[in-house]
Design a protein around this motif. Structure first.
Motif, mmCIF file in Angstrom:
data_model
loop_
_atom_site.group_PDB
_atom_site.id
_atom_site.type_symbol
_atom_site.label_atom_id
_atom_site.label_comp_id
_atom_site.label_asym_id
_atom_site.label_seq_id
_atom_site.Cartn_x
_atom_site.Cartn_y
_atom_site.Cartn_z
ATOM 1 N N ARG A 25 0.837 -1.205 0.000
ATOM 2 C CA ARG A 25 0.000 0.000 0.000
ATOM 3 C C ARG A 25 0.874 1.258 0.000
ATOM 4 O O ARG A 25 0.573 2.227 -0.717
ATOM 5 N N GLN A 26 1.946 1.264 0.781
ATOM 6 C CA GLN A 26 2.851 2.416 0.807
ATOM 7 C C GLN A 26 3.489 2.640 -0.562
ATOM 8 O O GLN A 26 3.578 3.773 -1.034
ATOM 9 N N VAL A 27 3.948 1.574 -1.187
ATOM 10 C CA VAL A 27 4.552 1.679 -2.515
ATOM 11 C C VAL A 27 3.517 2.181 -3.521
ATOM 12 O O VAL A 27 3.793 3.064 -4.338
ATOM 13 N N THR A 28 2.313 1.639 -3.457
ATOM 14 C CA THR A 28 1.240 2.075 -4.357
ATOM 15 C C THR A 28 0.929 3.553 -4.149
ATOM 16 O O THR A 28 0.750 4.304 -5.117
ATOM 17 N N GLN A 29 0.873 3.980 -2.905
ATOM 18 C CA GLN A 29 0.609 5.388 -2.601
ATOM 19 C C GLN A 29 1.695 6.290 -3.172
ATOM 20 O O GLN A 29 1.405 7.342 -3.732
ATOM 21 N N ALA A 30 2.953 5.868 -3.045
ATOM 22 C CA ALA A 30 4.064 6.661 -3.581
ATOM 23 C C ALA A 30 3.977 6.770 -5.101
ATOM 24 O O ALA A 30 4.205 7.842 -5.666
ATOM 25 N N ILE A 31 3.624 5.685 -5.755
ATOM 26 C CA ILE A 31 3.471 5.708 -7.214
ATOM 27 C C ILE A 31 2.320 6.635 -7.605
ATOM 28 O O ILE A 31 2.441 7.461 -8.518
ATOM 29 N N ALA A 32 1.209 6.523 -6.900
ATOM 30 C CA ALA A 32 0.052 7.390 -7.180
ATOM 31 C C ALA A 32 0.419 8.855 -6.978
ATOM 32 O O ALA A 32 0.100 9.701 -7.820
ATOM 33 N N ASP A 33 1.086 9.164 -5.882
ATOM 34 C CA ASP A 33 1.481 10.546 -5.611
ATOM 35 C C ASP A 33 2.376 11.082 -6.721
ATOM 36 O O ASP A 33 2.206 12.220 -7.172
ATOM 37 N N TYR A 34 3.333 10.271 -7.159
ATOM 38 C CA TYR A 34 4.235 10.686 -8.225
ATOM 39 C C TYR A 34 3.457 11.021 -9.492
ATOM 40 O O TYR A 34 3.652 12.063 -10.106
ATOM 41 N N TRP A 35 2.563 10.139 -9.905
ATOM 42 C CA TRP A 35 1.833 10.339 -11.151
ATOM 43 C C TRP A 35 0.814 11.464 -11.061
ATOM 44 O O TRP A 35 0.457 12.057 -12.078
ATOM 45 N N LEU A 36 0.331 11.768 -9.879
ATOM 46 C CA LEU A 36 -0.667 12.831 -9.742
ATOM 47 C C LEU A 36 -0.042 14.221 -9.613
ATOM 48 O O LEU A 36 -0.743 15.212 -9.687
ATOM 49 N N GLU A 37 1.277 14.295 -9.468
ATOM 50 C CA GLU A 37 1.963 15.582 -9.377
ATOM 51 C C GLU A 37 2.321 16.084 -10.763
ATOM 52 O O GLU A 37 3.361 15.763 -11.316
ATOM 53 N N GLY A 38 1.439 16.859 -11.357
ATOM 54 C CA GLY A 38 1.727 17.490 -12.631
ATOM 55 C C GLY A 38 1.690 16.557 -13.834
ATOM 56 O O GLY A 38 2.170 16.903 -14.896
ATOM 57 N N LYS A 39 1.131 15.400 -13.666
ATOM 58 C CA LYS A 39 1.035 14.450 -14.766
ATOM 59 C C LYS A 39 -0.352 14.560 -15.411
ATOM 60 O O LYS A 39 -1.162 15.362 -15.008
ATOM 61 N N PRO A 40 -0.635 13.716 -16.408
ATOM 62 C CA PRO A 40 -1.950 13.792 -17.062
ATOM 63 C C PRO A 40 -3.099 13.743 -16.057
ATOM 64 O O PRO A 40 -3.002 13.112 -15.009
ATOM 65 N N ALA A 41 -4.171 14.432 -16.398
ATOM 66 C CA ALA A 41 -5.311 14.548 -15.486
ATOM 67 C C ALA A 41 -5.891 13.191 -15.110
ATOM 68 O O ALA A 41 -6.331 12.992 -13.994
ATOM 69 N N LYS A 42 -5.911 12.275 -16.035
ATOM 70 C CA LYS A 42 -6.456 10.950 -15.752
ATOM 71 C C LYS A 42 -5.457 9.906 -16.236
ATOM 72 O O LYS A 42 -5.612 9.348 -17.321
ATOM 73 N N PRO A 43 -4.425 9.635 -15.450
ATOM 74 C CA PRO A 43 -3.401 8.693 -15.890
ATOM 75 C C PRO A 43 -3.919 7.256 -15.929
ATOM 76 O O PRO A 43 -4.857 6.897 -15.225
ATOM 77 N N ALA A 44 -3.297 6.468 -16.777
ATOM 78 C CA ALA A 44 -3.624 5.043 -16.878
ATOM 79 C C ALA A 44 -2.375 4.241 -16.532
ATOM 80 O O ALA A 44 -1.273 4.590 -16.952
ATOM 81 N N LEU A 45 -2.552 3.198 -15.756
ATOM 82 C CA LEU A 45 -1.439 2.342 -15.356
ATOM 83 C C LEU A 45 -1.794 0.878 -15.575
ATOM 84 O O LEU A 45 -2.955 0.490 -15.439
ATOM 85 N N VAL A 46 -0.788 0.088 -15.892
ATOM 86 C CA VAL A 46 -0.943 -1.356 -16.020
ATOM 87 C C VAL A 46 -0.419 -1.994 -14.743
ATOM 88 O O VAL A 46 0.672 -1.664 -14.275
ATOM 89 N N VAL A 47 -1.203 -2.886 -14.163
ATOM 90 C CA VAL A 47 -0.788 -3.649 -12.991
ATOM 91 C C VAL A 47 -0.701 -5.107 -13.430
ATOM 92 O O VAL A 47 -1.661 -5.657 -13.963
#
Length: 86
Positions: A25-47
């Motif tokens: 969960r911590q790793v996922t949160q860090a990835i989410a935070d990174y992508w939400l900082e100035g990145k596309p408004a609705k990012p898409a990720l592959v898990v």
């Protein structure tokens, strides 16, 4: 805490202690935070996941957590190496 990433994502030497729900969960949160900082408004990720049972258990959790943060998430349906998913 320091987490290590390789070409295929988060790395840990011990799946029993390194892939706990809290750590993932911590790793996922860090990835989410990174992508939400100035990145596309609705990012898409592959898990994706590998053949370890804990990986199969955690991948849907990660997909759910990212979806709750507003990501479009594509969860692979079988164990899939990241280069193949890309």
């Amino acid at each position: 805490q320091v987490y290590r990433f390789g070409t295929s994502g988060y790395r840990t030497a011990d799946a029993d202690t390194g892939f706990t729900e809290a750590i993932v969960r911590q790793v996922t949160q860090a990835i989410a935070d990174y992508w939400l900082e100035g990145k596309p408004a609705k990012p898409a990720l592959v898990v994706s996941f590998d053949r370890r049972p804990i990986s199969l258990q955690r991948a849907p959790q990660v997909a759910q957590w990212l979806t709750e943060r507003g990501f479009d998430v594509y969860l692979t349906q079988a164990d899939t190496p990241i280069p193949l998913a890309a």
